[in-house]
Scaffold this motif. Structure first.
Motif, PDB file in Angstrom:
ATOM      1  N   GLU A  50     -39.515  41.636  77.698  1.00 39.84           N
ATOM      2  CA  GLU A  50     -39.412  40.846  76.515  1.00 39.84           C
ATOM      3  C   GLU A  50     -37.760  40.778  76.182  1.00 39.84           C
ATOM      4  N   ARG A  51     -36.994  39.611  76.099  1.00 37.89           N
ATOM      5  CA  ARG A  51     -35.804  39.688  75.731  1.00 37.89           C
ATOM      6  C   ARG A  51     -34.962  40.348  76.805  1.00 37.89           C
ATOM      7  N   VAL A  57     -42.583  47.124  72.145  1.00 38.83           N
ATOM      8  CA  VAL A  57     -43.141  47.170  70.737  1.00 38.83           C
ATOM      9  C   VAL A  57     -44.145  46.261  70.494  1.00 38.83           C
ATOM     10  N   ASN A  58     -43.994  45.177  71.075  1.00 42.08           N
ATOM     11  CA  ASN A  58     -45.287  44.223  71.074  1.00 42.08           C
ATOM     12  C   ASN A  58     -46.277  44.631  72.107  1.00 42.08           C
ATOM     13  N   GLU A  79     -29.974  39.484  73.367  1.00 38.33           N
ATOM     14  CA  GLU A  79     -30.855  38.251  73.120  1.00 38.33           C
ATOM     15  C   GLU A  79     -30.105  37.087  72.187  1.00 38.33           C
ATOM     16  N   TYR A  80     -29.411  37.642  71.381  1.00 38.86           N
ATOM     17  CA  TYR A  80     -28.706  36.425  70.555  1.00 38.86           C
ATOM     18  C   TYR A  80     -26.985  36.490  70.743  1.00 38.86           C
ATOM     19  N   PHE A 121     -38.973  46.595  60.863  1.00 37.08           N
ATOM     20  CA  PHE A 121     -38.780  45.247  60.957  1.00 37.08           C
ATOM     21  C   PHE A 121     -39.893  44.371  60.602  1.00 37.08           C
ATOM     22  N   ARG A 161     -40.997  51.223  62.819  1.00 31.75           N
ATOM     23  CA  ARG A 161     -39.942  50.415  62.571  1.00 31.75           C
ATOM     24  C   ARG A 161     -40.135  49.364  61.313  1.00 31.75           C
ATOM     25  N   GLN A 192     -29.454  46.229  69.172  1.00 33.92           N
ATOM     26  CA  GLN A 192     -29.994  45.668  70.384  1.00 33.92           C
ATOM     27  C   GLN A 192     -28.687  45.504  71.404  1.00 33.92           C
ATOM     28  N   TRP A 242     -38.444  47.096  76.262  1.00 37.92           N
ATOM     29  CA  TRP A 242     -39.387  46.043  75.704  1.00 37.92           C
ATOM     30  C   TRP A 242     -40.042  45.699  77.005  1.00 37.92           C
ATOM     31  N   ASP A 290     -31.896  39.946  62.223  1.00 36.52           N
ATOM     32  CA  ASP A 290     -32.436  40.003  63.482  1.00 36.52           C
ATOM     33  C   ASP A 290     -31.226  40.014  64.519  1.00 36.52           C
ATOM     34  N   PHE A 291     -30.366  40.827  64.624  1.00 36.70           N
ATOM     35  CA  PHE A 291     -29.414  41.346  65.637  1.00 36.70           C
ATOM     36  C   PHE A 291     -28.447  39.882  65.935  1.00 36.70           C
ATOM     37  N   LYS A 351     -33.380  47.883  61.842  1.00 35.65           N
ATOM     38  CA  LYS A 351     -32.500  47.263  62.585  1.00 35.65           C
ATOM     39  C   LYS A 351     -30.832  47.555  61.777  1.00 35.65           C
TER      40      LYS A 351
HETATM   41  C1  BDP Z   1     -36.866  39.865  67.790  1.00 33.69           C
HETATM   42  C2  BDP Z   1     -37.202  39.410  69.126  1.00 33.69           C
HETATM   43  C3  BDP Z   1     -38.671  39.482  69.519  1.00 33.69           C
HETATM   44  C4  BDP Z   1     -38.889  40.937  69.101  1.00 33.69           C
HETATM   45  C5  BDP Z   1     -38.525  41.423  67.672  1.00 33.69           C
HETATM   46  C6  BDP Z   1     -38.830  42.794  67.261  1.00 33.69           C
HETATM   47  O1  BDP Z   1     -37.003  38.003  69.258  1.00 33.69           O
HETATM   48  O2  BDP Z   1     -38.896  39.256  70.910  1.00 33.69           O
HETATM   49  O3  BDP Z   1     -40.313  41.290  69.403  1.00 33.69           O
HETATM   50  O4  BDP Z   1     -37.268  41.138  67.455  1.00 33.69           O
HETATM   51  O5  BDP Z   1     -37.924  43.442  67.379  1.00 33.69           O
HETATM   52  O6  BDP Z   1     -35.655  39.903  67.710  1.00 33.69           O
HETATM   53  O7  BDP Z   1     -39.738  43.184  67.060  1.00 33.69           O
END
Ligand code: BDP
Length: 689
Positions: A169-170, A211-212, A403-404, A331, A329, A399, A161, A375-376, A370
């Protein structure tokens, strides 16, 4: 240990007899002749490096046979020397091996012998060589090797990321190793070392941008950046790793070429075909695109009233002539939901969006899902989408970056969590339909499938911020290669490779790692409910941080009880997305496992768990226990002082001390919140503020 080298320490052999034996076997190595491929060059380099450091001697490389009594032979099964060593029967047998599979065998001879490493591709040979070096690092004898290895998952992938401004990111380990100031890095050595680490655990694919996909990264697919991307691809190629790019679905518009990105518009379709052609001119073995579309404000086909099938298939068609794939994805959820709306359940979103589309995606599309439906989080049930689309390629997304789970400041070793997920029986096709059999492609015969993990590395000297978090990267690779390895096996391997053979070190660190996920779970959000973190950065406790926001992440705690009712009878109906008997297991309070209780049910604080404790007492107990357990980790670690370099010892100790301070905060915030909400005192009369 040297932080930077991770599990490729190649420490000098101190055991004299082993050293002599290894020296005999490895003094002379036969490699295929002709112009060496970049992969064969990597094999040569790695042997030089590994043997040079461990045995302090040069390797004598030869082409073909050698009169030496002892010889290590590396080559494909059709090479005369390999045939001669293994005999025609075995060689014939080996013809069945898959492309990435290898065989390592010791063949005794009247005087001396041969170690043969063989496989059909250079990549397989590289994997075999890393295996041999691993055995040597772990002081294993080489006299009777008879190894056959085939990776279970076709795609063994990392998702980075990383952004082109150098941020990740993260990311919790410094800045990006790929980008600096909007350009691709010139530090190729670092990338080469990374590729070595990844190849040594069998990773074969990597997506190198977030991915963003923001403005600058959108341009990665244009000739302005492709020459630099091709350089990175070249480095990874020499370690058998294919690169992928995350793309912006709105690229045709954002790059200023068209005024629409509608996937059914012929100009748009043509545009992507041309981009694919450009990319393959620079990178002939380009893997394909990773796509986050219609998710968290990213553009996608919904903008044009089109479906995910329309979007994914358009890209798949563009990549198809070149053998590329689209990793799409799942998500996808409404991140702008009204918290007052108790009907919209984020957990249901991926299934609701994608399951009805089964059978409509082209066969070079894979859906990346995922592990859990949210979310993870530290604990989530397995996503019910696994196995629910018989005719659509699926792969797993884990993941690795924490992050978490403590952001690489806390110790949280995730291999046991991943094992549980992969071993989960979905019952999609009756008993034995485990997640690992779905994502390795065997249950439904998927054309493409595998496991991706969001990378946890950055520019820090030790790659992962917390040195012990290197174990998560190692474990991810080993598990994707072979999901049947036990967490204990992987853990012990990693420690032996990283820290050496001292039994006390192995035992202590193994215990620390293997208990750390449960410990983290103890002091954070209880019983599967998740979240309760500070919004945005996701570090540290904040029980109501996400309670009244738009993200769909609620716990519904009030003075009577807590938890999300996801049952069919009285709740959101999420349990219906599982196959029987999982559906019934989660639906019923009697059979729902304690660790998922609040994910599936809203219960009073006085509800008794299967353990016999009430929910409220469980919250108090686990949060007090979590602090004691972290103190226990510190005590254990302290006993290792002097066993390896002081810098590593001090570094881990300081992270653990920080964890301890932070755990106390978690304990106090969570316990106080629930004490005040419920008014029920702790049976053991401990201090709650
Ligand atoms: C979340 C994250 C974010 C990610 C998103 C993803 O907080 O930063 O862009 O997932 O997986 O866990 O797209």
């Amino acid at each position: 240990m040297n932080h930077y080298h991770c599990w490729l320490q190649y420490r000098p052999m101190t055991n004299q007899s082993l050293r002599q034996s290894y020296q005999q076997w490895l003094r002379c190595v036969s490699l295929p002749g002709g112009h060496p491929s970049p992969l064969l060059q990597s094999i040569r380099d790695e042997l030089n490096r590994g043997i040079g450091a461990m045995l302090q001697m040069p390797v004598d490389f030869v082409e073909g046979s050698s009169p030496q009594n002892y010889l290590t032979v590396i080559g494909k099964p059709n090479q005369p020397l390999v045939r001669e060593c293994l005999g025609p029967k075995l060689v014939e047998d080996l013809y069945q091996m898959k492309d990435e599979a290898y065989c390592i065998r010791t063949v005794a001879q009247a005087e001396g012998g041969r170690i043969v490493i063989t496989g059909h591709t250079d990549r397989a040979l590289l994997y075999g060589v890393f295996h041999l070096l691993r055995l040597m690092q772990m002081n294993e004898p080489l006299e009777q090797l008879d190894i056959r290895e085939t990776p279970r998952n076709p795609l063994r992938m990392l998702n980075h990321w990383d952004n082109m401004d150098g941020s990740v990111e993260r990311g919790y380990a410094g800045s990006s190793i790929f980008y600096e100031h909007g350009r691709i890095t010139t530090n190729e050595q670092r990338i080469r070392d990374y590729a070595r680490l990844l190849a040594s655990v069998g990773i074969n694919s990597i997506a190198i941008n977030n991915v963003n996909v923001h403005e600058t990264e959108t341009k990665l697919i244009t000739p302005a950046f492709l020459p630099d991307v091709a350089k990175i691809a070249g480095i990874f190629r020499s370690y058998g790793i294919q690169i992928f790019l995350s793309i912006n679905f709105a690229s045709p518009v954002e790059l200023g070429d068209l005024d629409t990105a509608d996937p059914l518009d012929s100009a748009v379709r043509q545009w992507w075909k041309e981009r694919a052609k450009d990319i393959y001119q620079y990178i002939p073995d380009f893997g394909g695109f990773l796509v986050k579309a219609d998710s968290e404000h990213r553009p996608g086909p919904f903008t044009y009233n089109r479906t995910h099938v329309d979007g994914a298939n358009m890209l798949a068609e563009a990549l198809h002539p070149f053998g590329g794939i689209v990793i799409w994805r799942c998500f996808v959820y409404n991140c702008m939901q009204d918290w007052r709306d108790r009907q919209t359940d984020r957990a249901k979103a991926a299934y609701d969006h994608f399951q009805p589309l089964d059978g409509k995606f082209l066969d070079n599309v894979i859906l990346q899902i995922k592990n859990g439906p949210m979310d993870f989080q530290v604990r989530e049930p397995v996503s019910p989408l696994f196995g629910a689309m018989e005719q659509t390629n699926q792969m797993m997304e884990f993941q690795i970056t924490q992050e978490y789970t403590g952001q690489q400041r806390h110790l949280c070793y995730l291999v046991p969590q991943w094992k549980e997920v992969l071993d989960f029986d979905t019952y999609a096709k009756g008993e034995g339909s485990t997640v690992k059999r779905i994502v390795d492609g065997s249950l439904y015969g998927f054309k493409h499938s595998g496991i991706a993990g969001v990378a946890n590395v950055g520019s820090d000297e030790n790659w992962t911020g917390h040195t012990l978090a290197q174990a998560n990267l190692y474990g991810f690779g080993r598990l994707t290669w072979n999901p049947d390895l036990s967490a204990e096996q992987i853990t012990e391997e990693w420690i032996r490779l990283t820290f050496g053979p001292d039994p006390q070190v192995i035992e202590t660190i193994a215990h620390m790692l293997l208990s750390s996920w449960r410990i983290y779970e103890n002091y954070t959000a209880p019983l599967g409910v998740g979240w309760m973190v500070n919004p945005g950065h996701h570090y540290g406790p904040n029980v109501d941080g996400y309670e009244y926001s738009r993200w769909g992440t609620y716990h519904y705690a009030d003075c009577f009880g807590i938890g999300v009712d996801r049952t069919m009878k009285t709740g959101t109906g999420y349990t219906a997305q599982y196959f029987s008997p999982n559906r019934e297991m989660y639906e019923s309070l009697d059979t729902c496992p304690d660790e998922y209780l609040l994910f599936f049910h809203h219960v009073p604080y006085t509800h008794r768990l299967k353990s016999g404790e009430t929910v409220i007492q469980h919250i108090y107990n686990t949060h007090f226990e979590g602090v004691e357990q972290v103190k226990g980790l510190i005590e254990k670690w302290k006993r290792l002082e002097g066993k390896f370099n002081q810098q590593t010892f001090d570094h881990v100790l300081s992270r653990l001390m920080e964890q301890l301070e932070h755990v106390k905060e978690w304990r106090d915030v969570i316990n106080t919140y629930f004490y005040r909400k419920s008014g029920i005192p702790d049976e053991k009369n401990r201090t709650i503020y």
